[in-house]
Design a protein around this motif. Structure first.
Motif, PDB file in Angstrom:
ATOM      1  N   LEU A  70       0.825  -1.200   0.000  1.00  0.00           N
ATOM      2  CA  LEU A  70       0.000   0.000   0.000  1.00  0.00           C
ATOM      3  C   LEU A  70       0.863   1.255   0.000  1.00  0.00           C
ATOM      4  N   ASP A  71       1.933   1.246   0.780  1.00  0.00           N
ATOM      5  CA  ASP A  71       2.798   2.421   0.851  1.00  0.00           C
ATOM      6  C   ASP A  71       3.515   2.660  -0.475  1.00  0.00           C
ATOM      7  N   PHE A  73       2.188   1.945  -3.448  1.00  0.00           N
ATOM      8  CA  PHE A  73       1.167   2.560  -4.298  1.00  0.00           C
ATOM      9  C   PHE A  73       1.024   4.041  -3.960  1.00  0.00           C
ATOM     10  N   ARG A  74       1.007   4.355  -2.682  1.00  0.00           N
ATOM     11  CA  ARG A  74       0.871   5.747  -2.265  1.00  0.00           C
ATOM     12  C   ARG A  74       2.071   6.576  -2.720  1.00  0.00           C
ATOM     13  N   ALA A 116      -4.128  -4.657  -1.189  1.00  0.00           N
ATOM     14  CA  ALA A 116      -3.532  -3.322  -1.039  1.00  0.00           C
ATOM     15  C   ALA A 116      -3.945  -2.421  -2.196  1.00  0.00           C
ATOM     16  N   ARG A 117      -4.006  -2.979  -3.384  1.00  0.00           N
ATOM     17  CA  ARG A 117      -4.441  -2.197  -4.544  1.00  0.00           C
ATOM     18  C   ARG A 117      -5.879  -1.731  -4.380  1.00  0.00           C
ATOM     19  N   GLN A 119      -7.529  -1.253  -1.635  1.00  0.00           N
ATOM     20  CA  GLN A 119      -7.590  -0.212  -0.609  1.00  0.00           C
ATOM     21  C   GLN A 119      -7.089   1.113  -1.175  1.00  0.00           C
ATOM     22  N   PHE A 120      -5.991   1.077  -1.920  1.00  0.00           N
ATOM     23  CA  PHE A 120      -5.449   2.304  -2.488  1.00  0.00           C
ATOM     24  C   PHE A 120      -6.436   2.963  -3.443  1.00  0.00           C
ATOM     25  N   GLU A 123      -8.755   5.458  -2.035  1.00  0.00           N
ATOM     26  CA  GLU A 123      -8.204   6.634  -1.373  1.00  0.00           C
ATOM     27  C   GLU A 123      -8.193   7.847  -2.306  1.00  0.00           C
ATOM     28  N   ALA A 126      -5.659   8.164  -5.197  1.00  0.00           N
ATOM     29  CA  ALA A 126      -5.814   7.358  -6.411  1.00  0.00           C
ATOM     30  C   ALA A 126      -6.573   8.082  -7.509  1.00  0.00           C
TER      31      ALA A 126
END
Length: 330
Positions: A70-71, A73-74, A116-117, A119-120, A123, A126
């Motif tokens: 996740l981090d 992706f962020r 994780a994708r 969840q991202f 946000e 995204a």
């Protein structure tokens, strides 16, 4: 009989092989990969002093793996590379896990990246981003041995034996829901060819394409010592290989390796070197830079890799989300 076999017997064309890398690069100048997983997990407190390396965290702290994905992706990564590099039936068997339990853990690695994708994508960060990809990591035979031989090659196995080792894990990962396969840190042509041939065995409907990236000892040779350009040329005709390149190699070697690859293939070039420190395979630790040695920042060095022709760019050991973010900012 697979759909491809049936089509061939009937004289019909085989089903198209999806190529998410080509699709992405048709609309964007580059595909930004993530950075290290194992050393980032270690930096966050995970104990990787184990022959399973990052695969140990699949057993003990799967939520930490999801958070690292996740981090990344962020930070701007377009690809999450799964925690399956060190995952093998032989390695899990030594820990007392059954064949089924091992296969389930390999699938879990893909699921964690996909979660994780998702969840991202919910946000605010995204907004306007293309949906990232999940690459199922396929580590070399040497990773199972956990003796550093992925940086030497010379396994003493022929291509057929390497196919026999990789086939069952590749079949699991190819049906686990990843977008592509990341066959990485490959030290020699024999293992690269084994993986390329196995991709052609995979049935329609599974993940049948991805990249192969070599580990290299210098700016011209694989870890086993073969001319890198010759290895690239030898893989050029395999339809499942959507990109060819190098990873977990010192950054100063990357630009000449990209140039050598660019001269031998029209496929996209993938690079994700380590942070520049040397790995001591005996002590199993990264050696610090010599006193007074201050290499250029990772993101700054990436300019030369892209100028040489790399279109998939990221980081390997000892890089983290901050490096990927810096790469995007430049």
């Amino acid at each position: 009989m697979t759909a491809a076999d049936a089509a061939a017997r009937a004289g019909a064309p085989s089903p198209a092989r999806p190529d998410p890398i080509a699709d992405w690069l048709a609309a964007a100048p580059r595909l930004v990969l993530d950075g290290a997983l194992a050393t980032e997990l270690e930096r966050r407190g995970a104990d990787l002093n184990d022959p399973l390396w990052s695969a140990r965290v699949l057993l003990e702290q799967p939520g930490l793996i999801r958070q690292v994905h996740l981090d990344y992706f962020r930070a701007g990564a377009d690809v999450a590379t799964t925690a399956s590099y060190q995952a093998s039936f032989e390695g899990f068997a030594r820990r007392g896990l059954s064949h089924q339990a091992a296969a389930d853990l390999m699938r879990r690695a893909v699921t964690l990246a996909a979660e994780a994708r998702e969840q991202f994508m919910q946000e605010p960060a995204a907004a306007g981003r293309r949906r990232p990809l999940v690459a199922a990591s396929v580590g070399p035979y040497g990773a199972m041995r956990a003796d550093g031989s992925e940086y030497r090659g010379d396994y003493g196995l022929d291509e057929g034996a390497l196919m026999a080792f990789h086939r069952p894990r590749l079949q699991v990962l190819a049906t686990a829901g990843a977008d592509l396969l990341a066959c990485e840190t490959i030290p020699c042509l024999a293992e690269a060819r084994a993986l390329a041939r196995l991709m052609d065995e995979l049935p329609a409907g599974s993940t049948r394409s991805g990249w192969i990236s070599f580990s290299c000892r210098d700016g011209a040779h694989t870890s086993q010592g073969e001319p890198f350009g010759d290895c690239v040329a030898a893989l050029d005709g395999f339809p499942g290989i959507a990109a060819i390149g190098v990873n977990c190699t010192a950054p100063q070697h990357i630009a000449p390796l990209v140039a050598a690859a660019r001269a031998r293939t029209a496929k996209p070039i993938v690079v994700y070197p380590n942070a520049g420190e040397a790995w001591d395979a005996v002590a199993k630790r990264w050696l610090p830079h010599a006193p007074g040695v201050h290499p250029p920042a990772f993101a700054e060095q990436a300019r030369a890799w892209e100028a040489a022709g790399a279109r998939l760019v990221g980081g390997c050991c000892r890089t983290g989300p901050a490096d990927i973010s810096a790469l995007l900012r430049r």
